[in-house]
Scaffold this motif. Structure first.
Motif, short mmCIF file in Angstrom:
data_model
loop_
_atom_site.label_atom_id
_atom_site.label_comp_id
_atom_site.label_asym_id
_atom_site.label_seq_id
_atom_site.Cartn_x
_atom_site.Cartn_y
_atom_site.Cartn_z
N LYS A 144 -5.81 -5.04 -1.34
CA LYS A 144 -4.61 -5.23 -0.52
C LYS A 144 -4.72 -6.58 0.21
CE LYS A 144 -2.25 -3.02 3.39
NZ LYS A 144 -0.87 -2.70 3.14
N PRO A 145 -3.72 -7.45 0.07
CA PRO A 145 -3.82 -8.74 0.75
C PRO A 145 -3.85 -8.57 2.27
CG PRO A 145 -1.91 -8.63 -0.75
CD PRO A 145 -2.47 -7.26 -0.66
N ASP A 146 -4.71 -9.32 2.91
CA ASP A 146 -4.82 -9.21 4.38
C ASP A 146 -3.78 -10.14 5.00
OD1 ASP A 146 -5.73 -8.47 6.82
OD2 ASP A 146 -7.57 -9.67 6.77
N SER A 147 -3.23 -9.73 6.14
CA SER A 147 -2.29 -10.64 6.80
C SER A 147 -3.09 -11.49 7.79
CB SER A 147 -1.19 -9.86 7.52
OG SER A 147 -1.56 -9.61 8.84
N ASP A 148 -2.57 -12.70 8.08
CA ASP A 148 -3.33 -13.56 8.99
C ASP A 148 -2.82 -13.43 10.44
OD1 ASP A 148 -0.93 -14.73 8.63
OD2 ASP A 148 -1.68 -16.55 7.64
N GLU A 149 -2.12 -12.29 10.71
CA GLU A 149 -1.59 -12.11 12.07
C GLU A 149 -2.73 -11.77 13.05
OE1 GLU A 149 2.56 -9.83 11.72
OE2 GLU A 149 0.97 -9.06 10.45
N HIS A 150 -2.40 -11.85 14.31
CA HIS A 150 -3.31 -11.42 15.38
C HIS A 150 -3.57 -9.92 15.18
CE1 HIS A 150 -4.59 -10.46 19.46
NE2 HIS A 150 -4.94 -11.73 19.52
N PRO A 151 -4.83 -9.46 15.45
CA PRO A 151 -5.12 -8.04 15.20
C PRO A 151 -4.12 -7.07 15.85
CG PRO A 151 -7.12 -9.20 15.81
CD PRO A 151 -6.00 -10.19 15.88
N GLU A 152 -3.60 -7.44 17.02
CA GLU A 152 -2.67 -6.51 17.69
C GLU A 152 -1.28 -6.51 17.04
OE1 GLU A 152 -2.95 -7.78 21.77
OE2 GLU A 152 -5.13 -7.59 21.58
N ASP A 153 -0.99 -7.50 16.20
CA ASP A 153 0.32 -7.54 15.54
C ASP A 153 0.28 -7.02 14.11
OD1 ASP A 153 1.58 -8.64 17.74
OD2 ASP A 153 1.04 -10.70 17.16
N ARG A 184 -3.93 -5.28 27.82
CA ARG A 184 -3.16 -6.41 27.32
C ARG A 184 -1.93 -5.92 26.55
NH1 ARG A 184 -7.14 -9.31 25.12
NH2 ARG A 184 -6.83 -8.61 23.02
N VAL A 185 -2.15 -4.93 25.69
CA VAL A 185 -1.02 -4.49 24.86
C VAL A 185 -0.05 -3.62 25.65
CG1 VAL A 185 -2.15 -4.72 22.64
CG2 VAL A 185 -2.37 -2.58 23.87
#
Ligand SMILES: C[S@@+](CC[C@H](N)C(=O)[O-])C[C@H]1O[C@@H](n2cnc3c(N)ncnc32)[C@H](O)[C@@H]1O
Length: 543
Positions: free
Chosen positions: A404-413, A539-540
């Protein structure tokens, strides 16, 4: 993307959650049909006249038991099916209500019952109550309101008497938690390790976007497609691929024709087809391009859920279908509660979605059924987005996939689904009404399995479970990886939970480890671990 992330429980449960398609039809008639408008005006005039005549009427008091018995009777009566039957029913009962109102106080209850019957089929009950308040004699209006309050209260409170269905052998319970009352899923009988506690079909699914259109898995049921057996739907903007004709038909009827097809939603005897096929095709294409660009499953889960509601409601309007079709073919939809009932009590993340997405979803639905866009407000879409993001479960076969391709978003997103194998191993996501209530534990008593090779979820007991005990699953991979110390594993799972679901885990394992001052053979001070989790949660969650 801007994000707030307070966790909320739904407070208000609506009176009538599923009538919105009928509302569109009713509004359509009101706007376009002169004789219908004339009839409505005539009824209103008659009511106004009687109000003037009945001023000064003395009211008779009706005790609660009489009111309950009367309500039971109304509830046990057959409801009209199609929109036209509802309209006729509405007119008849408003007429009867006004006739009875002028017969004096002894007829106030029967009059109120007639008005209440009409209210039950009217698509915008709040709007009608405002009209009643101005036009129905006060003592009668008061009884109508008492009936409505009793009905809503019993309907809301009665939900968990029939949900989950008894054959699933689980119940929804409630416990006190730091952030208020927390719902839990409880065993309704004893289970042995390895038992299948229940099986559950999803209400909506989305195959991971990188697998869509490839012909490896069925878009609808996720079954692996045998070589040369792939069925490509014609005139389908999503380019879905199915494993069988059945899946193609079910998918089309439940949501895909509304979202990505061109067939009329209502048969011509119910409403003329007002759609413009070229325009419908164009807005669908813009939506498909957007979904692919965005690369997330949740917007499509939300659109499919909205479309499925529309499909279930329109089916009820078609007399020949007798209210049943694949659109509503989920045992949960059989009773008096609708798909919306199954989602509105669930917790969700308050989130925000791009304005473009709100507009595109509304445009696609509007192009399929003009008028429906009024019922897919930004508020409703944000709510459903928060619910899907919070409650979706990842579907993994075997140990899961590794490509599965990983997304380069911030872990919380990053998009996360609840799965003990990790979202990166899944082939798709599904929304399951009963399994939504499973809380997380780092030492879970059960696990979701997809051993049928489809998105049907089997909940398997990890150990013996006694009747009355809470059933839990792991939302994340809770195993200790070979390269991790126990403290690393604890930190990883707690941070993943905080990022994905905004809570600091209070499962028995975490509490026991916390009480010991961390985990055994810790190589990182526990204080540091905990402050990091709290930091993420804070934070979240925002200030
Ligand atoms: C999908 S919902 C599960 C049902 C939920 N308990 C309810 O009341 O509707 C997930 C939410 O339940 C709570 N929860 C689940 N597992 C938890 C755990 N191990 N520790 C603390 N809170 C948990 C959190 O608030 C989490 O956001």
């Amino acid at each position: 993307m801007t994000r707030t992330s307070t966790v909320l429980t739904v407070a208000g449960v609506t009176l009538v959650s599923g009538l919105f398609v009928y509302a569109v039809y009713f509004d359509y008639r009101r706007r376009n049909d002169a004789s219908f408008r004339k009839k409505l005006r005539k009824e209103k005039k008659k009511i106004d006249k009687h109000v003037a005549q009945t001023k000064g009427d003395i009211s008779v008091s009706i005790d609660t038991e009489d009111l309950r018995a009367a309500l039971e009777k109304v509830r046990s009566e057959d409801m009209p099916g199609s929109a036209e039957e509802k309209e006729k029913f509405f007119m008849t009962h408003v007429g009867m209500g006004e006739q009875l109102s002028i017969q004096g106080p002894a007829f106030h209850l029967p009059a109120a019952l007639s008005f209440y019957r009409a209210l039950r089929v009217y698509p915008s009950p709040v709007e009608l109550i405002v009209i009643y308040q101005k036009t129905v004699p006060e003592p009668v209006f008061k009884i109508v309101m008492d009936l409505m309050n009793m009905d809503v209260k019993e309907r809301v409170e009665g939900y968990y008497n029939v949900f989950p269905p008894k054959n699933m052998k689980v119940k929804v319970g409630q416990v006190e938690a730091a952030d208020g009352k927390k719902k839990i899923l409880v065993a309704a009988e004893d289970f042995k390790a390895g038992d299948v506690i229940y099986k559950e079909q999803p209400i909506v699914t989305v195959l991971d976007l990188d697998l869509e259109g490839k012909g490896i898995y069925c878009t609808h049921c996720f079954r692996e497609i045998e070589k040369d057996m792939a069925i490509h739907a014609e005139q389908d903007r999503w380019d879905a691929v199915y494993c069988s004709k059945d899946c193609q038909v079910n998918s089309k009827t439940q949501s895909e024709n509304i979202l990505f097809g061109l067939e009329p939603i209502l048969p011509p005897q119910i409403a003329p087809d007002l759609t413009n096929k070229e325009e419908r095709k164009a807005v669908q294409q813009v939506f498909v391009d957007y979904l692919k660009r965005r690369g997330k499953a949740v917007p499509l889960l939300v659109s499919r859920f909205l479309a499925r509601q529309v499909a279930a409601e329109t089916t009820k309007m078609i007399p020949a279908a007798g209210g049943s079709s694949p659109a509503a073919s989920n045992s949960l939809e059989d009773g008096e509660y609708s798909f919306m009932d199954h989602i509105e009590r669930l917790r969700y993340l308050v989130t925000s979605i791009p304005d473009e997405e709100v507009t595109l979803v509304a445009n696609v639905l509007k192009a399929a059924l003009p008028g429906i866009e009024a019922f897919v407000s930004q508020e409703r879409q944000i709510l459903l987005t928060g619910k899907m993001a919070y409650n979706a479960i990842g579907v993994c076969f075997g140990g899961g996939r590794h490509d599965k391709p990983d997304s380069d978003e911030h872990p919380e997103d990053k998009e996360r689904t609840r799965t003990p194998y990790g979202t990166s191993k899944q082939i798709g996501s599904g929304f399951y009404a009963v399994s939504a209530y499973l809380n997380h534990s780092c030492d879970p008593s059960a696990r979701p399995s997809f051993s049928s090779g489809t998105a049907e979820l089997s909940l398997i007991a990890n150990r013996d479970i006694k009747e009355g005990e809470e059933i839990t699953m792991a939302y994340v991979d809770v195993s200790q990886h070979p390269d991790e110390s126990p403290t690393d594993a604890r930190r990883r799972r707690r941070i993943e939970l905080a990022c994905g679901w905004r809570f600091a885990c209070t499962c028995t394992k975490c509490l026991a480890e916390g009480a010991q001052g961390g985990v055994a053979d810790s190589d990182v001070p526990d204080q540091k671990d905990e402050s990091k989790v709290e930091e993420v949660v804070q934070r979240v969650e925002g200030p």
